[in-house]
Design a protein around this motif. Structure first.
Motif, PDB file in Angstrom:
ATOM      1  N   LEU A 198       4.050  -3.346  -2.668  1.00 46.24           N
ATOM      2  CA  LEU A 198       3.391  -4.459  -3.353  1.00 46.24           C
ATOM      3  C   LEU A 198       2.203  -3.964  -4.181  1.00 46.24           C
ATOM      4  O   LEU A 198       1.946  -4.462  -5.286  1.00 46.24           O
ATOM      5  N   GLU A 199       1.488  -2.972  -3.673  1.00 42.26           N
ATOM      6  CA  GLU A 199       0.374  -2.383  -4.413  1.00 42.26           C
ATOM      7  C   GLU A 199       0.875  -1.630  -5.647  1.00 42.26           C
ATOM      8  O   GLU A 199       0.282  -1.734  -6.731  1.00 42.26           O
ATOM      9  N   TYR A 200       1.953  -0.859  -5.504  1.00 43.88           N
ATOM     10  CA  TYR A 200       2.523  -0.188  -6.674  1.00 43.88           C
ATOM     11  C   TYR A 200       2.890  -1.209  -7.742  1.00 43.88           C
ATOM     12  O   TYR A 200       2.632  -1.018  -8.934  1.00 43.88           O
ATOM     13  N   GLU A 201       3.535  -2.300  -7.308  1.00 46.66           N
ATOM     14  CA  GLU A 201       3.959  -3.339  -8.259  1.00 46.66           C
ATOM     15  C   GLU A 201       2.751  -3.977  -8.932  1.00 46.66           C
ATOM     16  O   GLU A 201       2.782  -4.278 -10.142  1.00 46.66           O
ATOM     17  N   LYS A 226      16.292  -2.338  -0.878  1.00 42.91           N
ATOM     18  CA  LYS A 226      15.973  -3.703  -0.443  1.00 42.91           C
ATOM     19  C   LYS A 226      14.464  -3.943  -0.471  1.00 42.91           C
ATOM     20  O   LYS A 226      13.994  -4.983  -0.951  1.00 42.91           O
ATOM     21  N   GLU A 227      13.698  -2.978   0.046  1.00 37.84           N
ATOM     22  CA  GLU A 227      12.240  -3.132   0.070  1.00 37.84           C
ATOM     23  C   GLU A 227      11.668  -3.186  -1.349  1.00 37.84           C
ATOM     24  O   GLU A 227      10.739  -3.965  -1.631  1.00 37.84           O
ATOM     25  N   LEU A 228      12.204  -2.379  -2.246  1.00 34.74           N
ATOM     26  CA  LEU A 228      11.727  -2.376  -3.627  1.00 34.74           C
ATOM     27  C   LEU A 228      12.020  -3.707  -4.316  1.00 34.74           C
ATOM     28  O   LEU A 228      11.180  -4.244  -5.044  1.00 34.74           O
ATOM     29  N   ALA A 229      13.200  -4.244  -4.057  1.00 33.91           N
ATOM     30  CA  ALA A 229      13.562  -5.541  -4.637  1.00 33.91           C
ATOM     31  C   ALA A 229      12.640  -6.641  -4.113  1.00 33.91           C
ATOM     32  O   ALA A 229      12.177  -7.498  -4.874  1.00 33.91           O
ATOM     33  N   GLU A 230      12.351  -6.600  -2.813  1.00 40.42           N
ATOM     34  CA  GLU A 230      11.485  -7.620  -2.223  1.00 40.42           C
ATOM     35  C   GLU A 230      10.047  -7.518  -2.736  1.00 40.42           C
ATOM     36  O   GLU A 230       9.315  -8.508  -2.748  1.00 40.42           O
ATOM     37  N   ALA A 231       9.655  -6.311  -3.168  1.00 43.63           N
ATOM     38  CA  ALA A 231       8.306  -6.120  -3.714  1.00 43.63           C
ATOM     39  C   ALA A 231       8.204  -6.592  -5.160  1.00 43.63           C
ATOM     40  O   ALA A 231       7.101  -6.620  -5.722  1.00 43.63           O
ATOM     41  N   VAL A 265      16.360  -0.278  -9.977  1.00 44.02           N
ATOM     42  CA  VAL A 265      16.178   0.884  -9.110  1.00 44.02           C
ATOM     43  C   VAL A 265      17.331   1.853  -9.356  1.00 44.02           C
ATOM     44  O   VAL A 265      18.493   1.539  -9.087  1.00 44.02           O
ATOM     45  N   ASP A 266      17.028   3.021  -9.883  1.00 48.02           N
ATOM     46  CA  ASP A 266      18.027   4.056 -10.121  1.00 48.02           C
ATOM     47  C   ASP A 266      17.732   5.262  -9.237  1.00 48.02           C
ATOM     48  O   ASP A 266      16.573   5.573  -8.959  1.00 48.02           O
ATOM     49  N   ILE A 267      18.793   5.938  -8.806  1.00 50.39           N
ATOM     50  CA  ILE A 267      18.651   7.173  -8.020  1.00 50.39           C
ATOM     51  C   ILE A 267      18.776   8.363  -8.960  1.00 50.39           C
ATOM     52  O   ILE A 267      19.818   8.572  -9.585  1.00 50.39           O
ATOM     53  N   ILE A 268      17.709   9.157  -9.074  1.00 45.79           N
ATOM     54  CA  ILE A 268      17.717  10.333  -9.943  1.00 45.79           C
ATOM     55  C   ILE A 268      18.266  11.550  -9.215  1.00 45.79           C
ATOM     56  O   ILE A 268      19.004  12.356  -9.778  1.00 45.79           O
TER      57      ILE A 268
END
Length: 240
Positions: free
Chosen positions: A122-125, A170-175, A180-183
């Motif tokens: 949430l802080e990153y966002e 899931k956590e990133l979406a909720e934030a 979200v891509d995997i590099i």
């Protein structure tokens, strides 16, 4: 005194403890369109090596935050030795002293998993600009572990939870993150098999450590080998 995993890293003056080390850090940074006017956040900066690389090679505006005082002292010393101007804060990434939408880029390297993940994301966002990019290199588990195994890992590393790739998504979406891509992603075993010694391996510790710290390093090495096939990492490229 009871030492944490991060106290051990600070005592050994380890600057690239995350999977992929300096090689991966520099590849990730070069993949971003960073300019001299870009603002970049290095959360959990450790000794500050990523911050220094950014400042020296891109002449951008770099802010760093580090909770471990010994690591922060090492970072401050390194910034001075390299004559770079970096905005260093001693504090927790779960509650950062930055205004909303402050940064074009956030490069989080093996720090988020050691925090209250929901709060940190949430802080990153919050501090990332609406057009910004978050890059995270974070630990994953490749399969479900026994409860006793989870407890062994979380207790030693001071984590609250262990996450699969899907858990992270899931956590990133909720934030509030939309893309979200995997590099990159590997198990620790794959990383060890492909590992090529680099510059970060050339400097042994410059101080004598006490037995507790040495024992902690031994346990870390044992855990790394024991769980090499079921622990891994993912590099996430995330946007709002």
């Amino acid at each position: 005194m009871s030492y944490t995993y991060h106290d051990m890293l600070a005592a050994y003056e380890i600057g690239n403890a995350h999977p992929g080390g300096r090689r991966l850090t520099q590849e990730l940074i070069k993949s971003l369109p960073i300019t001299s006017s870009s603002s970049v956040l290095d959360p959990g900066c450790g000794r500050g090596e990523t911050s220094i690389y950014l400042a020296e090679n891109f002449h951008c505006h770099v802010s760093a935050i580090e909770q471990n005082k010994q690591m922060a002292d090492l970072a401050r010393k390194n910034f001075h030795e390299h004559s770079v101007s970096i905005n260093l804060h001693i504090g927790n990434v779960e509650s950062m002293p930055f205004k909303d939408k402050s940064f074009d880029y956030i490069l989080a390297e093996s720090i988020t998993a050691f925090t209250n993940v929901k709060q940190t994301l949430l802080e990153y966002e919050r501090v990332l600009k609406s057009t910004g990019i978050l890059l995270m290199n974070e630990m994953t588990i490749e399969e479900e572990l026994l409860d006793i195994e989870k407890e062994e890992l979380t207790q030693f590393y001071g984590m609250k939870s262990l996450y699969t790739e899907n858990d992270w998504k899931k956590e990133l979406a909720e934030a509030g993150f939309k893309t979200v891509d995997i590099i990159e992603g590997k198990t620790i075993l794959q990383e060890l098999e492909e590992y090529i010694p680099g510059e970060e391996d050339s400097s042994p510790p410059r101080i004598h450590l006490n037995k507790e710290l040495e024992d902690k390093m031994s346990v870390h090495q044992e855990l790394t080998l024991h769980f090499a096939e079921v622990l891994g990492y993912r590099v996430f490229k995330v946007t709002k």
